[in-house]
Motif scaffolding. Structure first.
Motif, short mmCIF file in Angstrom:
data_model
loop_
_atom_site.label_atom_id
_atom_site.label_comp_id
_atom_site.label_asym_id
_atom_site.label_seq_id
_atom_site.Cartn_x
_atom_site.Cartn_y
_atom_site.Cartn_z
N THR A 95 0.86 -1.19 0.00
CA THR A 95 0.00 0.00 0.00
C THR A 95 0.89 1.24 0.00
OG1 THR A 95 0.02 0.15 2.40
CG2 THR A 95 -1.72 -1.22 1.41
N PRO A 96 0.36 2.40 -0.41
CA PRO A 96 1.17 3.63 -0.37
C PRO A 96 1.72 3.91 1.03
CG PRO A 96 -0.85 4.00 -1.61
CD PRO A 96 -0.96 2.63 -1.03
N GLU A 97 0.91 3.64 2.06
CA GLU A 97 1.35 3.89 3.45
C GLU A 97 2.55 2.99 3.80
OE1 GLU A 97 -1.87 3.05 2.68
OE2 GLU A 97 -2.57 5.13 2.69
N ASN A 98 2.46 1.72 3.40
CA ASN A 98 3.55 0.80 3.71
C ASN A 98 4.81 1.11 2.90
OD1 ASN A 98 2.07 -0.48 5.63
ND2 ASN A 98 1.36 -2.12 4.28
N ARG A 99 4.63 1.56 1.67
CA ARG A 99 5.80 1.99 0.88
C ARG A 99 6.46 3.19 1.55
NH1 ARG A 99 5.93 1.43 -5.32
NH2 ARG A 99 5.37 -0.73 -5.51
N ASP A 100 5.64 4.11 2.07
CA ASP A 100 6.20 5.29 2.75
C ASP A 100 7.09 4.89 3.92
OD1 ASP A 100 5.14 7.08 1.02
OD2 ASP A 100 3.47 7.71 2.31
N LYS A 101 6.67 3.82 4.63
CA LYS A 101 7.47 3.36 5.77
C LYS A 101 8.86 2.91 5.29
CE LYS A 101 3.71 1.52 8.47
NZ LYS A 101 3.00 0.24 8.62
N LEU A 102 8.90 2.22 4.18
CA LEU A 102 10.21 1.78 3.66
C LEU A 102 11.00 2.97 3.10
CD1 LEU A 102 10.24 -1.68 1.95
CD2 LEU A 102 10.33 -1.09 4.34
N LYS A 103 10.28 3.90 2.51
CA LYS A 103 10.97 5.07 1.93
C LYS A 103 11.69 5.86 3.02
CE LYS A 103 9.90 9.04 -1.01
NZ LYS A 103 10.94 8.90 -2.03
N GLU A 104 11.02 5.99 4.17
CA GLU A 104 11.64 6.72 5.29
C GLU A 104 12.96 6.07 5.71
OE1 GLU A 104 8.92 6.99 8.60
OE2 GLU A 104 7.45 7.99 7.30
N ALA A 105 13.05 4.75 5.55
CA ALA A 105 14.24 4.03 6.01
C ALA A 105 15.51 4.48 5.29
CB ALA A 105 14.03 2.53 5.80
N SER A 106 15.37 4.95 4.05
CA SER A 106 16.56 5.31 3.27
C SER A 106 16.83 6.82 3.29
CB SER A 106 16.39 4.85 1.83
OG SER A 106 15.26 5.48 1.24
N GLU A 107 15.98 7.56 4.01
CA GLU A 107 16.08 9.03 3.92
C GLU A 107 17.44 9.57 4.34
OE1 GLU A 107 12.66 10.72 5.85
OE2 GLU A 107 11.46 10.43 4.02
N GLU A 108 17.97 8.99 5.44
CA GLU A 108 19.26 9.49 5.94
C GLU A 108 20.35 9.28 4.88
OE1 GLU A 108 20.57 7.69 9.59
OE2 GLU A 108 22.59 8.52 9.28
N ALA A 109 20.38 8.08 4.31
CA ALA A 109 21.43 7.76 3.32
C ALA A 109 21.28 8.59 2.06
CB ALA A 109 21.38 6.27 2.97
N LEU A 110 20.06 8.95 1.72
CA LEU A 110 19.82 9.57 0.41
C LEU A 110 19.61 11.08 0.50
CD1 LEU A 110 17.48 6.87 -1.16
CD2 LEU A 110 19.94 7.14 -1.42
N ARG A 111 20.04 11.65 1.61
CA ARG A 111 19.82 13.10 1.81
C ARG A 111 20.33 13.92 0.64
NH1 ARG A 111 21.66 13.95 7.49
NH2 ARG A 111 19.91 12.65 8.06
N GLU A 112 21.46 13.53 0.06
CA GLU A 112 22.06 14.34 -1.01
C GLU A 112 21.97 13.69 -2.39
OE1 GLU A 112 25.59 16.63 -0.03
OE2 GLU A 112 25.62 15.52 1.85
N ILE A 113 21.14 12.68 -2.48
CA ILE A 113 21.04 11.95 -3.76
C ILE A 113 19.58 11.88 -4.17
CG2 ILE A 113 21.26 9.64 -4.80
CD1 ILE A 113 23.76 9.32 -3.13
N LYS A 114 19.35 12.10 -5.45
CA LYS A 114 17.98 12.00 -5.95
C LYS A 114 17.91 10.77 -6.88
CE LYS A 114 14.57 15.20 -7.84
NZ LYS A 114 13.53 14.31 -7.49
N PRO A 115 17.36 9.67 -6.41
CA PRO A 115 17.35 8.47 -7.26
C PRO A 115 16.44 8.64 -8.48
CG PRO A 115 16.77 7.93 -4.98
CD PRO A 115 16.77 9.42 -5.08
N VAL A 116 16.83 8.02 -9.59
CA VAL A 116 15.98 8.04 -10.78
C VAL A 116 14.84 7.03 -10.63
CG1 VAL A 116 17.75 8.86 -12.36
CG2 VAL A 116 17.50 6.39 -12.02
N LEU A 117 15.04 6.05 -9.75
CA LEU A 117 14.04 5.00 -9.60
C LEU A 117 14.13 4.44 -8.18
CD1 LEU A 117 12.04 3.37 -11.45
CD2 LEU A 117 13.89 1.73 -11.81
#
Ligand SMILES: Cc1cc2nc3c(=O)[nH]c(=O)nc-3n(C[C@H](O)[C@H](O)[C@H](O)COP(=O)(O)O)c2cc1C
Length: 165
Positions: A95-117
């Motif tokens: 679900t979008p809510e559950n995807r958001d939970k996983l997305k938050e997990a990578s936020e620290e690592a990806l602070r300066e990177i914008k993934p294409v996918l």
């Protein structure tokens, strides 16, 4: 179409690394060049056109090996196309809510990177394979047990990487 793809991945119990190896094999079947490495061993990403970074999620976070790999290679990664994926039990129900939970997990690592996918994949949990502390945690929160990896979904996501070469 040409280009080299690196898949850098961490794992605790092996299942996310199996996802990375599957991705590498699927890319190779289409004639693309793909290397799969443990994130801790990745020190030079300059020779690749796309870098895929993957981690399982533990207690709401990516594994430190992956975050450290991003830090180590940040200057080059900022100039490259980066795709990321997270594996976790929380997207067993995608679900979008559950995807958001996983997305938050990578936020620290990806602070300066914008993934294409970005990919969010259900993972695998087998209680008997876990360390005792992990077993106690997952039983306490009644986390579901099983192999929830959806290989068709992972393959579709992987093959869509070719668009970015
Ligand atoms: C102690 C523990 C904590 C976990 N925390 C999360 C979590 O916060 N979110 C999630 O979606 N999955 C969580 N999981 C599930 C793992 O991310 C999942 O089992 C993953 O596929 C394991 O990957 P690996 O075999 O590569 O280590 C947790 C698993 C364990 C054992």
């Amino acid at each position: 179409m040409s280009g080299r793809i690196l898949i850098a991945c961490a794992t605790k119990y092996g299942s996310t690394y199996e996802i990375a190896e599957f991705m590498g094999d699927e890319l190779k079947k289409t004639g693309l060049s793909a290397d799969v490495y443990a994130a801790k061993d990745v020190n030079d990403v300059s020779g690749y056109n796309i870098i895929v970074i993957g981690s399982p999620v533990y207690a709401g976070k990516w594994l430190p090996e992956v975050t450290n790999m991003v830090k180590r290679n940040l200057a080059v990664l900022k100039e490259k196309k980066v795709a990321v994926f997270s594996a976790g039990i929380s997207v067993k129900d995608d679900t979008p809510e559950n995807r958001d939970k996983l997305k938050e997990a990578s936020e620290e690592a990806l602070r300066e990177i914008k993934p294409v996918l970005e990919g969010f994949f259900a993972g695998k949990m087998t209680y008997r394979e876990l360390s005792l502390p992990h077993k106690i945690i997952v039983k306490a929160v009644k986390a579901p047990e099983g192999d929830f990896r959806n290989w068709r979904k992972i393959r579709d996501w992987t093959l869509s990487l070719a668009e970015y070469l």
